[in-house]
Design an enzyme around this catalytic site. Sequence first.
Site, PDB file in Angstrom:
ATOM      1  CB  SER A 280       9.913  11.721   8.709  1.00 38.65           C
ATOM      2  OG  SER A 280       9.053  12.820   8.916  1.00 38.65           O
TER       3      SER A 280
ATOM      4  N   GLY B 278       5.091   2.526  -0.629  1.00 36.61           N
ATOM      5  CA  GLY B 278       5.760   1.270  -0.964  1.00 36.61           C
ATOM      6  C   GLY B 278       5.187   0.626  -2.210  1.00 36.61           C
TER       7      GLY B 278
ATOM      8  CB  THR C 223      -0.933   0.016   1.245  1.00 36.75           C
ATOM      9  OG1 THR C 223      -1.861   1.092   1.143  1.00 36.75           O
ATOM     10  CG2 THR C 223      -0.127   0.178   2.523  1.00 36.75           C
ATOM     11  N   GLY C 224       0.239   2.399  -0.281  1.00 36.11           N
ATOM     12  CA  GLY C 224       0.895   3.686  -0.125  1.00 36.11           C
ATOM     13  C   GLY C 224       2.149   3.875  -0.958  1.00 36.11           C
TER      14      GLY C 224
ATOM     15  CE1 TYR D  36       6.842   7.978  11.115  1.00 38.50           C
ATOM     16  CE2 TYR D  36       7.135  10.343  11.399  1.00 38.50           C
ATOM     17  CZ  TYR D  36       7.072   9.235  10.582  1.00 38.50           C
ATOM     18  OH  TYR D  36       7.236   9.367   9.221  1.00 38.50           O
TER      19      TYR D  36
END
Length: 322
Positions: A179, A56, A53-54, A205
Site C-alpha cells: 500500500s 482477491g 471477497t474483494g 497496518y
Amino acid sequence: MSAWWNFLRHPLWAACTLVLALVVRVQRTRRWDPRTCPVNLRGKTAIVTGANTGIGFQIALDLARRGARVILACRSLERGRAARDQIQVQTGNHQVLLRILDLASLHSIREFAQKIHEEEPELHLLVNNAGVSGMPKNMSEDGFDLTFAINHLGPFYLTNLLLDLLKCGAPSRIVILSSSSHSRGQVDFRHFRGEHLVHKSDSVYCHTKLHNILWSNELARRLQGTGVSVNSVHPGVVMTEVMRYHSFRLQLIFKTLGFFFFKTPEEGAVAPLFCAVSEEMEGVSGKYIDSDLNMTLPSTIARDSALGQDGYEYCLKLTSNL
C-alpha cells in the site's frame, strides 16, 4: 465566515459537487485493461490468498477466466465455498479449488503448504492478497501481534514454504499486495511481538505494508536467476471489507466517499493482475507498482537493502523456531 458557510450550504453548490464527483467516477481510465489482455493460463496453477471477497475474489475470477487452475486460499470454509462456486459458474472453469488457510496460524500455513506440495507438481503464480486493517490489539496463537501475523509474517512463511514449487514452475511470479500507506510505516522488530506497538490511526497496518516492500525487494534479490519474479503493488484505495474492523463512523465516511472517489474491487484488482499476468511484467522483478501501473520508487526506508536483509533474516528466525 458566515457568507462562505451560506454559500457552501446552497443547494446549487451541493448539486455541483455531486455532478463533479460523478464525472470523476465515470471518467476513470485504464492504461492496461485485463479484459483486453490475451494472456492464456491453461496448464498453469495459481494461488490467491483471501480470495473469497474483494480484490482477491476479482483476481481469482480473472485467472479462472484465463483457464488457470486456481486455488482459493481462504480462512472461512463457508465463504470460500460460495466464492469457489460463483467463480466456477461465471467462468465455466471447474479447476477452481478451495483450500483452507489461516495466515494468523503458522500451523495452518504449514498444513496448507504440505497439502499443496502433495497435490501440485509445480506452481506458477502466488498472489499474497489477504490482509487486515484497523484490528484492535491482539495476539496470534504463536505469540505475534495479529496484524503483523496476517499481513506480513504469515505471507512470508507461506511464500518460503512454496518457493520450491514456484522454482519448478518457472517462469513464475509472486505478487505481494502492499500500500502507499507504507510511507507512514516504521521498522521496529519488537513490533512483531506486539512490543512498543501503538494501535492508533491504523499505524500498525502502515508498518506491515512497509515490511511487505522490504521483503519483496530482498526476496527478488535472493531469487535472481531462478526464473521466479517478485513484485509489490499498491492497488489503490479500494472499497473492500478491509475496513470492517474500524469504527462504524469511519466505515460510513469511507463508504460514502468511496462510492465517488475510491475504486471498486474489480478496479482494485487491475494493478495486481497487471503484475500477475501482463506480458509487460514478464521477467521484471524487485519493483514497486503503483495503482496507475507505473514502476515507481517507494519511500526511502522501503529501499534500504540492508534493512530488507535484516528483516528477512529476522522473519526466517521467527518461523524456523516454531
